[in-house]
Write an enzyme that holds these catalytic residues in place. Structure first.
Site, mmCIF file in Angstrom:
data_model
loop_
_atom_site.group_PDB
_atom_site.id
_atom_site.type_symbol
_atom_site.label_atom_id
_atom_site.label_comp_id
_atom_site.label_asym_id
_atom_site.label_seq_id
_atom_site.Cartn_x
_atom_site.Cartn_y
_atom_site.Cartn_z
ATOM 1 N N LYS A 53 15.382 10.946 -17.504
ATOM 2 C CA LYS A 53 14.613 10.743 -18.741
ATOM 3 C C LYS A 53 15.343 11.372 -19.923
ATOM 4 O O LYS A 53 15.440 10.770 -20.997
ATOM 5 C CB LYS A 53 13.204 11.341 -18.588
ATOM 6 C CG LYS A 53 12.353 10.551 -17.609
ATOM 7 C CD LYS A 53 10.993 11.156 -17.320
ATOM 8 C CE LYS A 53 10.288 10.285 -16.267
ATOM 9 N NZ LYS A 53 8.914 10.689 -15.980
ATOM 10 N N GLN A 97 5.524 16.081 -15.917
ATOM 11 C CA GLN A 97 6.010 15.409 -14.713
ATOM 12 C C GLN A 97 5.118 15.760 -13.522
ATOM 13 O O GLN A 97 4.789 16.920 -13.285
ATOM 14 C CB GLN A 97 7.473 15.822 -14.442
ATOM 15 C CG GLN A 97 8.160 15.051 -13.342
ATOM 16 C CD GLN A 97 8.464 13.591 -13.713
ATOM 17 O OE1 GLN A 97 8.463 13.212 -14.876
ATOM 18 N NE2 GLN A 97 8.719 12.782 -12.711
ATOM 19 N N ASP A 120 2.583 8.706 -21.017
ATOM 20 C CA ASP A 120 2.390 8.200 -19.653
ATOM 21 C C ASP A 120 1.208 7.233 -19.599
ATOM 22 O O ASP A 120 1.050 6.497 -18.620
ATOM 23 C CB ASP A 120 2.050 9.361 -18.707
ATOM 24 C CG ASP A 120 3.260 9.923 -17.987
ATOM 25 O OD1 ASP A 120 4.177 9.144 -17.678
ATOM 26 O OD2 ASP A 120 3.254 11.142 -17.711
HETATM 27 N N1 L34 Z 1 3.991 12.231 -15.380
HETATM 28 N N2 L34 Z 1 5.103 11.827 -13.407
HETATM 29 C C1 L34 Z 1 4.774 11.428 -14.648
HETATM 30 N N3 L34 Z 1 5.197 10.259 -15.179
HETATM 31 C C2 L34 Z 1 5.989 9.435 -14.447
HETATM 32 O O1 L34 Z 1 6.355 8.249 -14.946
HETATM 33 C C3 L34 Z 1 6.380 9.817 -13.169
HETATM 34 N N4 L34 Z 1 7.235 9.069 -12.390
HETATM 35 C C4 L34 Z 1 6.999 8.982 -10.952
HETATM 36 C C5 L34 Z 1 6.887 10.436 -10.444
HETATM 37 N N5 L34 Z 1 6.167 11.318 -11.347
HETATM 38 C C6 L34 Z 1 5.894 11.013 -12.648
HETATM 39 C C7 L34 Z 1 8.564 8.946 -12.615
HETATM 40 O O2 L34 Z 1 9.091 9.306 -13.662
HETATM 41 C C8 L34 Z 1 8.241 8.276 -10.468
HETATM 42 N N6 L34 Z 1 9.197 8.383 -11.553
HETATM 43 C C9 L34 Z 1 10.545 7.995 -11.488
HETATM 44 C C10 L34 Z 1 11.422 8.148 -12.552
HETATM 45 C C11 L34 Z 1 12.754 7.767 -12.448
HETATM 46 C C12 L34 Z 1 13.231 7.223 -11.290
HETATM 47 C C13 L34 Z 1 12.378 7.057 -10.214
HETATM 48 C C14 L34 Z 1 11.042 7.444 -10.335
HETATM 49 C C15 L34 Z 1 14.670 6.854 -11.186
HETATM 50 O O3 L34 Z 1 15.430 7.148 -12.079
HETATM 51 N N7 L34 Z 1 15.096 6.212 -10.082
HETATM 52 C C16 L34 Z 1 16.471 5.802 -9.865
HETATM 53 C C17 L34 Z 1 17.178 6.640 -8.825
HETATM 54 C C18 L34 Z 1 16.963 8.096 -8.928
HETATM 55 C C19 L34 Z 1 17.705 8.874 -7.850
HETATM 56 O O4 L34 Z 1 18.931 8.718 -7.759
HETATM 57 O O5 L34 Z 1 17.057 9.632 -7.096
HETATM 58 C C20 L34 Z 1 16.473 4.372 -9.321
HETATM 59 O O6 L34 Z 1 17.479 3.695 -9.498
HETATM 60 O O7 L34 Z 1 15.472 3.979 -8.726
#
Ligand code: L34
Length: 282
Positions: A53, A97, A120
């Site tokens: 983020k 988060q 959010d």
């Molecule tokens: N308050 N909590 C709040 N808001 C959110 O919108 C979230 N979420 C979920 C968990 N808790 C939260 C997120 O930000 C899930 N989530 C989230 C954010 C980013 C990614 C996955 C979930 C992400 O960047 N995924 C990448 C890979 C990351 C890695 O390498 O581990 C992807 O390509 O899927």
């Protein structure tokens, strides 16, 4: 054989659009939209998401600050910090988060965030407005899924949409957004009898279960669009979704990978919401 819905590519396209709007906002107002993210404790997955983020904010010109608090932080202390951010006119968006450590009640924290800064869209006010179809922000993950569908030319109207999972963050708002676009929506969950009878009917299947290889090829019909919201960390450190990708790839008409599918879109929608918040507040 399926088209792979490339969440990274679609994200980067949207981030370019957002960057232009952020630049215009900044030129007009003399300050950039700003986001504060609070992370409590040191859950490794949350650390990665929050870092993504922060990087994304920098990419598009949004000012971001990360407040890192120790795992033992008391609820009262977090509430005090949120109160300060609510009152600070230079902060447009606040995100805490999730998940939070056990001693902190998530509901109290979400309720404490000014709904205008609730990027959010988890607050009761924003949740209610989404239900009524009159909203400024949408929760980042379901909004990201809708963008993936739109930008892949997949229409929801009249389709049988099956959502697996009924969380407040993903499943419930996901169902609502699909309904807004005239999908016929079924929401399945842990108590669903004969899950396969539902998934087999799906034209669009959205899975947010949190179990690797939960959705197998025998559970889907030919031509299905599969959106994999699951994020599962395997023992070897690899990341995988809910879907047996190789198996389902043969039957689906379109499918999202993990990583590189919904995850980057969640981050991108946060940027969009922060820009919207900044515009609304100014
Ligand atoms: N308050 N909590 C709040 N808001 C959110 O919108 C979230 N979420 C979920 C968990 N808790 C939260 C997120 O930000 C899930 N989530 C989230 C954010 C980013 C990614 C996955 C979930 C992400 O960047 N995924 C990448 C890979 C990351 C890695 O390498 O581990 C992807 O390509 O899927």
């Amino acid at each position: 054989m399926a088209m792979i819905i490339d969440g990274k590519a679609i994200s980067s396209q949207i981030r370019n659009e957002i960057a232009e709007e952020v630049a215009a906002f900044t030129a007009e107002h003399g300050f950039a939209p700003s986001l504060t993210v609070i992370i409590v404790g040191d859950d490794p997955a949350s650390q990665v998401y929050v870092r993504n983020k922060e990087k994304a904010c920098t990419q598009v010109g949004i000012k971001s600050e990360i407040i890192r608090l120790p795992a033992e932080t008391e609820e009262a202390e977090l509430l005090k910090i949120i109160d300060g951010l609510n009152k600070d006119k230079s902060i447009n968006g606040i995100l805490v988060q999730l998940p939070l450590p056990k001693q902190i009640n998530e509901k109290n924290i979400i309720a404490a965030i000014d709904p205008q800064k609730d990027v959010d869209a988890f607050s009761y006010e924003n949740t209610g407005r989404i239900m009524a179809g009159d909203f400024d922000f949408l929760p980042c993950t379901p909004a990201g899924v809708m963008e993936l569908l739109h930008r892949s030319g997949i229409s929801v109207c009249g389709k049988d949409c099956v959502v697996i999972g009924r969380s407040n963050i993903v499943g419930k708002p996901m169902a609502m957004l699909l309904m807004h676009e005239n999908g016929t929506v079924t929401v399945c969950h842990t108590k669903t009898k004969d899950l396969k009878s539902h998934t087999l009917r799906a034209d669009i299947l959205v899975s947010s279960v949190g179990k690797a290889n939960f959705i197998t090829a025998d559970m889907v019909k030919d031509g299905v669009v599969i959106i994999d919201v699951g994020i599962n960390h395997l023992h070897d450190g690899k990341l995988t979704g809910d879907v047996d990708f190789e198996g389902c790839f043969e039957k689906a008409s379109a499918i999202t990978p993990v990583p590189g599918g919904v995850g980057p879109m969640t981050v991108t929608m946060l940027l969009k919401n922060t820009l919207t918040a900044a515009k609304k507040q100014n």
